[in-house]
Scaffold this motif. Structure first.
Motif, PDB file in Angstrom:
ATOM      1  N   PHE A   1      37.598  52.325  51.994  1.00 47.62           N
ATOM      2  CA  PHE A   1      37.429  53.764  52.144  1.00 47.62           C
ATOM      3  C   PHE A   1      38.757  54.471  51.940  1.00 47.62           C
ATOM      4  O   PHE A   1      38.855  55.480  51.238  1.00 47.62           O
ATOM      5  CB  PHE A   1      36.869  54.096  53.526  1.00 47.62           C
ATOM      6  CG  PHE A   1      36.876  55.578  53.822  1.00 47.62           C
ATOM      7  CD1 PHE A   1      35.907  56.406  53.271  1.00 47.62           C
ATOM      8  CD2 PHE A   1      37.862  56.134  54.617  1.00 47.62           C
ATOM      9  CE1 PHE A   1      35.923  57.777  53.525  1.00 47.62           C
ATOM     10  CE2 PHE A   1      37.881  57.501  54.872  1.00 47.62           C
ATOM     11  CZ  PHE A   1      36.904  58.322  54.328  1.00 47.62           C
ATOM     12  N   MET A   2      39.801  53.945  52.536  1.00 48.84           N
ATOM     13  CA  MET A   2      41.111  54.581  52.411  1.00 48.84           C
ATOM     14  C   MET A   2      41.596  54.553  50.980  1.00 48.84           C
ATOM     15  O   MET A   2      42.178  55.516  50.490  1.00 48.84           O
ATOM     16  CB  MET A   2      42.119  53.881  53.330  1.00 48.84           C
ATOM     17  CG  MET A   2      41.825  54.077  54.814  1.00 48.84           C
ATOM     18  SD  MET A   2      42.940  53.132  55.867  1.00 48.84           S
ATOM     19  CE  MET A   2      44.508  53.895  55.476  1.00 48.84           C
TER      20      MET A   2
ATOM     21  N   LYS B   1      40.135  42.882  45.468  1.00 46.73           N
ATOM     22  CA  LYS B   1      40.172  41.661  44.667  1.00 46.73           C
ATOM     23  C   LYS B   1      39.233  41.827  43.488  1.00 46.73           C
ATOM     24  O   LYS B   1      38.053  42.142  43.657  1.00 46.73           O
ATOM     25  CB  LYS B   1      39.763  40.434  45.484  1.00 46.73           C
ATOM     26  CG  LYS B   1      39.884  39.122  44.712  1.00 46.73           C
ATOM     27  CD  LYS B   1      39.589  37.926  45.592  1.00 46.73           C
ATOM     28  CE  LYS B   1      39.765  36.610  44.846  1.00 46.73           C
ATOM     29  NZ  LYS B   1      39.508  35.450  45.707  1.00 46.73           N
ATOM     30  N   LEU B   2      39.749  41.619  42.285  1.00 49.46           N
ATOM     31  CA  LEU B   2      38.981  41.762  41.054  1.00 49.46           C
ATOM     32  C   LEU B   2      38.609  40.393  40.500  1.00 49.46           C
ATOM     33  O   LEU B   2      39.437  39.473  40.495  1.00 49.46           O
ATOM     34  CB  LEU B   2      39.786  42.518  40.000  1.00 49.46           C
ATOM     35  CG  LEU B   2      40.171  43.960  40.320  1.00 49.46           C
ATOM     36  CD1 LEU B   2      41.073  44.506  39.224  1.00 49.46           C
ATOM     37  CD2 LEU B   2      38.926  44.826  40.486  1.00 49.46           C
TER      38      LEU B   2
ATOM     39  N   PHE C   1      31.262  40.140  38.156  1.00 52.14           N
ATOM     40  CA  PHE C   1      32.558  40.300  37.495  1.00 52.14           C
ATOM     41  C   PHE C   1      32.855  41.788  37.331  1.00 52.14           C
ATOM     42  O   PHE C   1      32.012  42.560  36.880  1.00 52.14           O
ATOM     43  CB  PHE C   1      32.559  39.597  36.138  1.00 52.14           C
ATOM     44  CG  PHE C   1      32.494  38.102  36.248  1.00 52.14           C
ATOM     45  CD1 PHE C   1      33.630  37.371  36.536  1.00 52.14           C
ATOM     46  CD2 PHE C   1      31.287  37.430  36.100  1.00 52.14           C
ATOM     47  CE1 PHE C   1      33.581  35.991  36.662  1.00 52.14           C
ATOM     48  CE2 PHE C   1      31.225  36.060  36.225  1.00 52.14           C
ATOM     49  CZ  PHE C   1      32.369  35.326  36.501  1.00 52.14           C
ATOM     50  N   ASP C   2      34.068  42.157  37.678  1.00 50.24           N
ATOM     51  CA  ASP C   2      34.496  43.547  37.549  1.00 50.24           C
ATOM     52  C   ASP C   2      34.931  43.871  36.131  1.00 50.24           C
ATOM     53  O   ASP C   2      34.728  44.987  35.650  1.00 50.24           O
ATOM     54  CB  ASP C   2      35.660  43.817  38.512  1.00 50.24           C
ATOM     55  CG  ASP C   2      35.305  43.505  39.943  1.00 50.24           C
ATOM     56  OD1 ASP C   2      34.493  44.252  40.519  1.00 50.24           O
ATOM     57  OD2 ASP C   2      35.824  42.495  40.471  1.00 50.24           O
ATOM     58  N   VAL C   3      35.533  42.893  35.472  1.00 51.81           N
ATOM     59  CA  VAL C   3      36.025  43.054  34.100  1.00 51.81           C
ATOM     60  C   VAL C   3      35.488  41.896  33.274  1.00 51.81           C
ATOM     61  O   VAL C   3      35.550  40.740  33.713  1.00 51.81           O
ATOM     62  CB  VAL C   3      37.573  43.076  34.062  1.00 51.81           C
ATOM     63  CG1 VAL C   3      38.074  43.149  32.627  1.00 51.81           C
ATOM     64  CG2 VAL C   3      38.110  44.257  34.870  1.00 51.81           C
TER      65      VAL C   3
ATOM     66  N   SER D   1      30.163  46.965  38.781  1.00 45.60           N
ATOM     67  CA  SER D   1      31.264  46.617  39.677  1.00 45.60           C
ATOM     68  C   SER D   1      31.395  47.641  40.805  1.00 45.60           C
ATOM     69  O   SER D   1      31.219  48.844  40.598  1.00 45.60           O
ATOM     70  CB  SER D   1      32.579  46.563  38.887  1.00 45.60           C
ATOM     71  OG  SER D   1      33.703  46.566  39.743  1.00 45.60           O
ATOM     72  N   GLN D   2      31.755  47.153  41.980  1.00 43.48           N
ATOM     73  CA  GLN D   2      32.064  48.022  43.110  1.00 43.48           C
ATOM     74  C   GLN D   2      33.531  48.427  43.123  1.00 43.48           C
ATOM     75  O   GLN D   2      33.963  49.171  44.011  1.00 43.48           O
ATOM     76  CB  GLN D   2      31.721  47.297  44.426  1.00 43.48           C
ATOM     77  CG  GLN D   2      30.264  46.902  44.562  1.00 43.48           C
ATOM     78  CD  GLN D   2      29.340  48.110  44.549  1.00 43.48           C
ATOM     79  OE1 GLN D   2      29.528  49.063  45.317  1.00 43.48           O
ATOM     80  NE2 GLN D   2      28.336  48.080  43.678  1.00 43.48           N
TER      81      GLN D   2
END
Length: 441
Positions: free
Chosen positions: A6-7, A44-45, A98-100, A324-325
């Protein structure tokens, strides 16, 4: 963890509220255009990538990224032969594992619905696709929007045995002439390694399309219909096929060869010439994979056809998954991953974090023209830059994999002795049916 997330989101929202001009001109961006104050620290990605020494070199440098941003990375490497299936599975699962993700450019359009557009982010952070050769830039775009950065991208070059061929071929007529001479002087070595196999990855189109474009023909007409069955396209295809069926200057196993087989044939000294991607150069004289020495291997631009040279370029972009989140953190990663400084360093430094890395692949125009990069790689980037000045890419439409498979099957059948004109006209009719079904005709 939720509090940290959130931050981070709140911090980046404040950063994004700044105008693009303020971010760029006001000096608020950090090194590599990264946002200030590490707004995504603790994220973490997960990165999905093809297996290649080039990306090993990038992965081994990612401690710098974590130090600059507080973002950690986890890389998963997949062999190229399995990557398309993995990409398709990610799109279907839609769970953001997977984010990327890293993919072949022609797979982009069918998966564009879940790949994040980055044009607004580039404008905000002062990044332009003009830093890449035009063909590379187009390969990472779809319908005028940018899906990612072409971080692994290849022009075509002709590699040849300079101990057997003192003057490199400048045209395909030269290739035929040299090939016939070699058959007389070195009958145990095939003149040319080509790959006509219908392998499911459409590799047998890679050299064919040089002939097609140079003849003034194309894959599609302006109305979107198949164009390769024009008189010019038919003749260009016949000339490509006749390297094997009539002139017989190709390796006898070319019907069964995929690109990897052709490269092996050259490396094992069984073929004297091969038109292929530039990344193959270091492997051609690597004693762990080749019987050839560096003194035996040379390269030149792709041969001309009918007095013109137009080549095919390919890329493997990295894109952010919309599932992705961590999309904002992933954008920070893409900026770091694609920065020009690392593009150059990854082609010059031969050891990273204690691991030997041999890589000549760069994608920025600045690196292609860089004296240090060329000095470290025998000038192959300069040759690549010349090739890229007249290069294009495969069609970027979702139906291309299906249409490309139709074409690939026709090429393989023609190389096996089938009638070129009949096969190409039939392929055009079948392709038009696909296009009509998709509403493009």
């Amino acid at each position: 963890m939720r509090k940290r997330t959130f931050m981070a989101t709140a911090a980046v929202a404040a950063a994004i509220a700044l105008s693009p001009m303020a971010l760029v001109a006001g000096g608020h961006l950090e090194k590599y255009n990264l946002l200030p104050d590490k707004p995504f620290a603790g994220t973490k990605l997960n990165i999905l990538s093809v297996v290649t020494p080039q990306f090993d070199g990038l992965m081994l440098r990612d401690e710098e990224f974590t130090e600059l941003t507080g973002i950690e990375t986890e890389w998963t490497f997949i062999p190229f032969g399995s990557l398309q299936e993995k990409i398709n599975a990610e799109g279907i699962a839609a769970n953001g594992t997977f984010d990327v993700v890293n993919y072949l450019d022609s797979w982009g359009p069918p998966n564009a619905h879940w790949l994040k557009r980055i044009d607004e982010l580039m404008a905000r952070d002062g990044i332009s696709m003009d830093r890449y050769p035009a063909a590379f830039a187009r390969s990472a775009q779809y319908e005028g929007e940018t899906l990612g950065f072409p971080l692994r991208a290849h022009p075509q070059l002709m590699f040849y045995r300079k101990d057997l061929i003192p003057e490199p071929p400048k045209s395909w007529d030269d290739v035929i002439r040299i090939g016939k001479e070699l058959k007389e002087t070195h009958p145990d070595i095939a003149p040319l390694a080509l790959y006509y196999n219908n392998d499911g990855n459409r590799q047998n189109l890679f050299i064919w399309i040089n002939f097609l474009w140079a003849a003034g023909a194309d894959i599609f007409n302006e109305d979107g219909s198949a164009a390769w069955a024009s008189p010019e396209g038919i003749q260009a295809t016949k000339d490509y096929i006749e390297l094997h069926t009539v002139h017989q200057v190709t390796n006898p196993n070319s019907l069964a060869f995929v690109e990897q087989d052709a490269r092996q044939s050259f490396m094992q000294g069984n073929s004297a010439m091969i038109p292929v991607w530039w990344w193959a150069y270091s492997g051609f004289y690597n004693p762990e994979s080749s019987t050839l020495t560096k003194d035996q291997v040379a390269f030149t631009g792709m041969p001309s056809y009918q007095g013109k040279t137009k080549t095919y370029a390919i890329s493997m972009p990295f894109s952010i998954s919309t599932y992705s989140q961590n999309q904002d953190a992933a954008w920070e990663f893409l900026k770091w991953l694609s920065n020009p400084e690392m593009d150059k360093a990854n082609a010059i430094e031969r050891e990273v974090a204690g691991k030997p890395i041999v890589n000549n692949v760069v994608t920025h125009i600045s690196s292609l023209q860089d004296a240090d990069v060329n000095a470290a790689n025998d000038g192959i980037q300069a040759a690549a830059w010349e090739s890229l000045k007249e290069s294009d890419i495969m069609p970027q439409i979702p139906e291309w994999p299906e249409i490309g498979d139709i074409l690939s099957a026709a090429i393989a059948e023609a190389a096996a002795g089938g009638d070129v004109e009949t096969l190409m006209k039939d392929a055009a009719e079948r392709a038009d049916k696909v296009l009509r079904r998709a509403g493009r005709l």
